[in-house]
Design a protein around this motif. Structure first.
Motif, PDB file in Angstrom:
ATOM      1  N   THR A  90       0.837  -1.209   0.000  1.00  0.00           N
ATOM      2  CA  THR A  90       0.000   0.000   0.000  1.00  0.00           C
ATOM      3  C   THR A  90       0.865   1.250   0.000  1.00  0.00           C
ATOM      4  O   THR A  90       0.643   2.174  -0.794  1.00  0.00           O
ATOM      5  N   VAL A  93       2.800   1.603  -3.435  1.00  0.00           N
ATOM      6  CA  VAL A  93       1.939   2.039  -4.544  1.00  0.00           C
ATOM      7  C   VAL A  93       1.488   3.482  -4.329  1.00  0.00           C
ATOM      8  O   VAL A  93       1.435   4.269  -5.276  1.00  0.00           O
ATOM      9  N   THR A  94       1.185   3.840  -3.093  1.00  0.00           N
ATOM     10  CA  THR A  94       0.689   5.185  -2.788  1.00  0.00           C
ATOM     11  C   THR A  94       1.754   6.247  -3.006  1.00  0.00           C
ATOM     12  O   THR A  94       1.480   7.303  -3.568  1.00  0.00           O
ATOM     13  N   ILE A 122      -4.139  -4.875  -5.285  1.00  0.00           N
ATOM     14  CA  ILE A 122      -3.583  -3.760  -6.063  1.00  0.00           C
ATOM     15  C   ILE A 122      -4.697  -2.848  -6.564  1.00  0.00           C
ATOM     16  O   ILE A 122      -4.577  -1.622  -6.533  1.00  0.00           O
ATOM     17  N   ALA A 123      -5.803  -3.437  -6.998  1.00  0.00           N
ATOM     18  CA  ALA A 123      -6.945  -2.627  -7.436  1.00  0.00           C
ATOM     19  C   ALA A 123      -7.493  -1.798  -6.284  1.00  0.00           C
ATOM     20  O   ALA A 123      -7.827  -0.617  -6.455  1.00  0.00           O
ATOM     21  N   ILE A 125      -5.864  -0.740  -3.599  1.00  0.00           N
ATOM     22  CA  ILE A 125      -4.894   0.322  -3.321  1.00  0.00           C
ATOM     23  C   ILE A 125      -5.024   1.438  -4.362  1.00  0.00           C
ATOM     24  O   ILE A 125      -5.013   2.625  -4.028  1.00  0.00           O
ATOM     25  N   THR A 126      -5.176   1.047  -5.603  1.00  0.00           N
ATOM     26  CA  THR A 126      -5.298   2.023  -6.682  1.00  0.00           C
ATOM     27  C   THR A 126      -6.564   2.859  -6.542  1.00  0.00           C
ATOM     28  O   THR A 126      -6.526   4.086  -6.662  1.00  0.00           O
ATOM     29  N   VAL A 127      -7.679   2.201  -6.254  1.00  0.00           N
ATOM     30  CA  VAL A 127      -8.938   2.946  -6.178  1.00  0.00           C
ATOM     31  C   VAL A 127      -8.999   3.831  -4.937  1.00  0.00           C
ATOM     32  O   VAL A 127      -9.523   4.946  -5.002  1.00  0.00           O
ATOM     33  N   ASN A 129      -6.499   5.321  -3.593  1.00  0.00           N
ATOM     34  CA  ASN A 129      -5.682   6.484  -3.945  1.00  0.00           C
ATOM     35  C   ASN A 129      -6.450   7.426  -4.856  1.00  0.00           C
ATOM     36  O   ASN A 129      -6.355   8.647  -4.729  1.00  0.00           O
ATOM     37  N   GLY A 130      -7.236   6.873  -5.766  1.00  0.00           N
ATOM     38  CA  GLY A 130      -8.095   7.702  -6.608  1.00  0.00           C
ATOM     39  C   GLY A 130      -9.131   8.454  -5.788  1.00  0.00           C
ATOM     40  O   GLY A 130      -9.338   9.658  -5.974  1.00  0.00           O
TER      41      GLY A 130
END
Length: 147
Positions: A90, A93-94, A122-123, A125-127, A129-130
């Protein structure tokens, strides 16, 4: 201009669908909340912190673990190896400090998660962050979402 009033309903629905799919695919609601809280701490997103701290408490997460999440690396006894791998991923990626996720961090996460779980992690963590970037940019306060 009140930035919190301009959250497009279609964007909200799409982001919500991705969040729900990633969380469901990960299959561990408590871990999902820890991941979303940690990313939101890094991104200083009060809206998401408020939401996910409440959800974690509702899911039965302890106050000790929530209060020390920002220092998870120093509290080995509070978090499992799997949780620690997810939290490290996390953060990597962040922040993307060097423009990529270090191989060692990814490999450690891959050792603790099946391929599909890792994809969902991963999805997630990505979302989050979005969501963080959307809410911080719009300056949406805790409890202040308007679509």
């Amino acid at each position: 201009m009140n930035r919190s009033r301009f959250l497009d309903p279609q964007v909200f629905q799409a982001m919500s669908a991705l969040s729900a799919a990633a969380k469901k695919g990960l299959g561990d609601p408590v871990l999902a909340e820890l991941v979303m809280i940690r990313a939101s701490q890094i991104n200083h997103c009060a809206f998401c912190l408020d939401m996910h701290l409440r959800a974690a408490r509702k899911d039965g997460e302890s106050e000790d673990r929530l209060q020390l999440l920002d220092a998870w690396e120093e509290t080995e006894d509070l978090y499992t190896a799997r949780e620690r791998a997810a939290l490290a991923l996390t953060e990597a990626v962040t922040v993307l400090t060097d423009g990529f996720v270090p191989d060692a961090v990814y490999e450690k996460a891959a050792a603790h998660f099946q391929e599909a779980e890792l994809a969902h992690l991963i999805a997630l963590i990505t979302v989050i962050n979005g969501w963080n970037r959307l809410m911080v940019t719009r300056r949406v306060p805790p409890g202040g979402l308007q679509t």
